[in-house]
Scaffold this active site. Structure first.
Site, mmCIF file in Angstrom:
data_model
loop_
_atom_site.group_PDB
_atom_site.id
_atom_site.type_symbol
_atom_site.label_atom_id
_atom_site.label_comp_id
_atom_site.label_asym_id
_atom_site.label_seq_id
_atom_site.Cartn_x
_atom_site.Cartn_y
_atom_site.Cartn_z
ATOM 1 N N HIS A 121 0.877 -1.186 0.000
ATOM 2 C CA HIS A 121 0.000 0.000 0.000
ATOM 3 C C HIS A 121 0.913 1.234 0.000
ATOM 4 O O HIS A 121 2.036 1.182 0.512
ATOM 5 C CB HIS A 121 -0.831 -0.049 1.285
ATOM 6 C CG HIS A 121 -1.907 0.970 1.400
ATOM 7 N ND1 HIS A 121 -1.658 2.282 1.751
ATOM 8 C CD2 HIS A 121 -3.248 0.875 1.235
ATOM 9 C CE1 HIS A 121 -2.806 2.937 1.798
ATOM 10 N NE2 HIS A 121 -3.784 2.113 1.495
ATOM 11 N N ASP A 198 3.323 -3.889 7.925
ATOM 12 C CA ASP A 198 2.085 -3.131 7.763
ATOM 13 C C ASP A 198 0.953 -4.110 8.074
ATOM 14 O O ASP A 198 0.606 -4.961 7.250
ATOM 15 C CB ASP A 198 2.020 -2.609 6.325
ATOM 16 C CG ASP A 198 0.659 -2.016 5.978
ATOM 17 O OD1 ASP A 198 -0.306 -2.198 6.765
ATOM 18 O OD2 ASP A 198 0.551 -1.389 4.910
ATOM 19 N N GLN A 201 -4.205 -4.873 7.200
ATOM 20 C CA GLN A 201 -5.156 -5.906 6.786
ATOM 21 C C GLN A 201 -4.934 -7.225 7.520
ATOM 22 O O GLN A 201 -5.694 -8.181 7.327
ATOM 23 C CB GLN A 201 -5.052 -6.154 5.262
ATOM 24 C CG GLN A 201 -5.282 -4.929 4.412
ATOM 25 C CD GLN A 201 -6.703 -4.400 4.519
ATOM 26 O OE1 GLN A 201 -7.615 -5.092 4.962
ATOM 27 N NE2 GLN A 201 -6.902 -3.156 4.123
ATOM 28 N N LYS A 224 -10.163 -0.442 10.848
ATOM 29 C CA LYS A 224 -10.277 -1.670 10.050
ATOM 30 C C LYS A 224 -10.529 -2.875 10.950
ATOM 31 O O LYS A 224 -10.833 -3.962 10.458
ATOM 32 C CB LYS A 224 -9.003 -1.882 9.227
ATOM 33 C CG LYS A 224 -8.777 -0.824 8.161
ATOM 34 C CD LYS A 224 -7.568 -1.163 7.340
ATOM 35 C CE LYS A 224 -7.029 0.033 6.575
ATOM 36 N NZ LYS A 224 -7.838 0.387 5.407
ATOM 37 N N CYS A 365 -4.693 2.291 -3.659
ATOM 38 C CA CYS A 365 -3.447 2.824 -3.092
ATOM 39 C C CYS A 365 -2.320 1.808 -3.250
ATOM 40 O O CYS A 365 -1.494 1.626 -2.338
ATOM 41 C CB CYS A 365 -3.609 3.206 -1.619
ATOM 42 S SG CYS A 365 -4.776 4.514 -1.345
HETATM 43 N N1 PLP Z 1 -1.775 -0.485 4.562
HETATM 44 C C1 PLP Z 1 -2.724 -1.245 4.010
HETATM 45 C C2 PLP Z 1 -2.387 -2.611 3.524
HETATM 46 C C3 PLP Z 1 -4.029 -0.756 3.883
HETATM 47 O O1 PLP Z 1 -4.969 -1.501 3.313
HETATM 48 C C4 PLP Z 1 -4.299 0.552 4.363
HETATM 49 C C5 PLP Z 1 -5.642 1.131 4.208
HETATM 50 O O2 PLP Z 1 -6.411 0.749 3.357
HETATM 51 C C6 PLP Z 1 -3.281 1.281 4.960
HETATM 52 C C7 PLP Z 1 -2.025 0.733 5.039
HETATM 53 C C8 PLP Z 1 -3.510 2.658 5.498
HETATM 54 O O3 PLP Z 1 -4.340 2.597 6.603
HETATM 55 P P1 PLP Z 1 -4.883 3.949 7.299
HETATM 56 O O4 PLP Z 1 -5.490 4.758 6.189
HETATM 57 O O5 PLP Z 1 -5.862 3.459 8.285
HETATM 58 O O6 PLP Z 1 -3.714 4.614 7.907
#
Ligand code: PLP
Length: 407
Positions: A121, A198, A201, A224, A365
């Protein structure tokens, strides 16, 4: 698992009582619905014990601080770690990864390498680009295979003695694949690098045991994992957190401040400058406690069965291309697909208007991964424990119907 497991959970999620039918929420990877205990904890804080934390000495401030600090303990239990002070409370995964990338900059210099993956992401790419730019380091990537899994067999070609940091998604928000973290951790540590994960998910799929996964830092988002928006956490090994400078400066993160300079509080407070998102974080703690009461063996079987149904249903419709591996233990219910002749946004709009199915459309993203598959956009359905057969039916029937009409 018998059908109905997801439906049985819906009374714990207020959205289902407030949305008129049909309501098939399959955008959980973007933001999941809040569970009642989290919503109630947030409201309780804001209406009954609202005060700032870490600074006041009056009764309300004391109650707020106790509830706030309790969130660390809830999250530590959820993550399977012993020390609540290793849990930094943030606003989400993006904040956690920025704290990590900034805090580890001192490990980087010209010629050093940060190893990302092709499926990251943007939140796990851009902070490292900033760190690399500031230090002269280079960003390389672990490739993704045709099936949407990381190609760890080619790890030896990109991981070397210049690698200082490896950073990877626990679970891909596009292909739903689960990274083999223990294998990656062993390889990372063998070259003396640190493994940043990260967990945006990964964390929503049930309580974790981070020590067995082998990572050094793990970032997650409360929204999430059925908590309020604006909440999140970064777990880190205390030794590593202690060597990391703060990302933001301000109140409540210092040891001493003079006109000429400042020294910093130890972790986790060093990373929590200013007034935190107190209510949302207290809500996130309640969500973690709620999640720990669920039967995750049953829920994982339920999710695997539904994921299989989604994949099977999509495979049965001509003109749909699915990205990511077939139903398997190393993938979760995040399914990305394209429809011949229809833009992903049109797919999402039609499904929403005609069937009440909420999907996500776009690049998710994850532009490098989209590029890897030759795409600019795709549609995504993502499941949660409250998903059930009615959601899958609405998705598959809605797509089938729309494609017939547009063909
Ligand atoms: N990393 C992953 C794999 C994601 O799916 C997301 C959000 O969709 C993020 C990071 C960013 O999360 P946040 O917008 O809650 O900071």
């Amino acid at each position: 698992m018998t059908p109905g497991v997801g439906q049985a959970l819906r009374p714990h999620f207020p959205a289902f009582a407030h949305q008129p039918p049909p309501f098939h929420y399959l955008d959980n990877a973007a933001t999941a619905q809040i569970c009642a205990p989290a919503a109630e904890a947030l409201l309780r804080f804001e209406t009954r014990t609202r005060a700032n934390v870490k600074r006041g000495v009056h009764r309300l401030a004391d109650a707020a601080t106790t509830a706030f600090e309790g969130v660390r303990a809830d999250l530590a239990r959820y993550l399977g770690v012993a020390d609540p002070d290793e849990v930094v409370l943030t606003t989400g995964t993006t904040a956690g990864l920025n704290i990590a990338a900034n805090g580890l900059r001192h490990r980087l210099g010209p010629g050093d390498e940060v190893l990302v993956t092709e499926l990251e992401h943007h939140s796990d790419l851009v902070p490292w680009h900033l760190a690399a730019e500031a230090t002269g380091a280079t960003v390389r990537a672990i490739p993704v295979g045709e099936d949407g899994r990381l190609d760890l067999d080619r790890l030896g070609r990109v991981l070397n003695d210049r690698t200082r940091i490896v950073t990877v998604a626990h679970v891909s928000n596009v292909t739903g694949t689960v990274t083999d973290l223990p294998r990656l951790a062993a390889a990372t540590h063998a070259v003396g690098a640190v493994l940043v994960v990260d967990g945006a998910q990964g964390a929503p799929h049930g309580p974790l045991d981070l020590p067995t996964l082998g990572c050094d830092l793990y970032a997650l988002s409360g929204h999430k994992m059925f908590g309020p928006t604006g909440s999140g956490a970064l777990w880190g090994q205390m030794d590593l957190l202690a060597e990391m400078p703060p990302f933001m400066g301000g109140g409540e993160m210092i040891r001493r401040v003079t006109i000429e300079g400042s020294t910093f509080a130890p972790p986790p407070h060093r990373f929590e400058a200013g007034t935190p998102a107190i209510g949302p974080l207290i809500g996130m703690g309640a969500a973690a406690r709620f999640l720990m009461t669920l039967d995750w063996n049953a829920l994982r079987r339920h999710e695997a069965r539904l994921t299989g149904r989604v994949l099977e249903g999509l495979a049965g419709i001509e003109g749909i291309r699915v990205f990511g591996p077939p139903a398997a233990p190393d993938r979760v219910g995040v399914v990305t697909f394209t429809v011949d002749g229809l833009h992903a946004h049109d797919v999402c709009q039609i499904l929403d208007a005609e069937r009440g199915v909420a999907l996500r459309g776009g690049h998710h993203c994850a532009q490098p991964l989209m590029g890897r598959f030759g795409l600019v956009a795709s549609a995504r359905a993502s499941l949660a424990p409250y998903s059930d057969d009615d959601d899958v039916d609405a998705l598959i029937e809605g797509l089938d119907d729309a494609i017939r009409r547009f063909r």
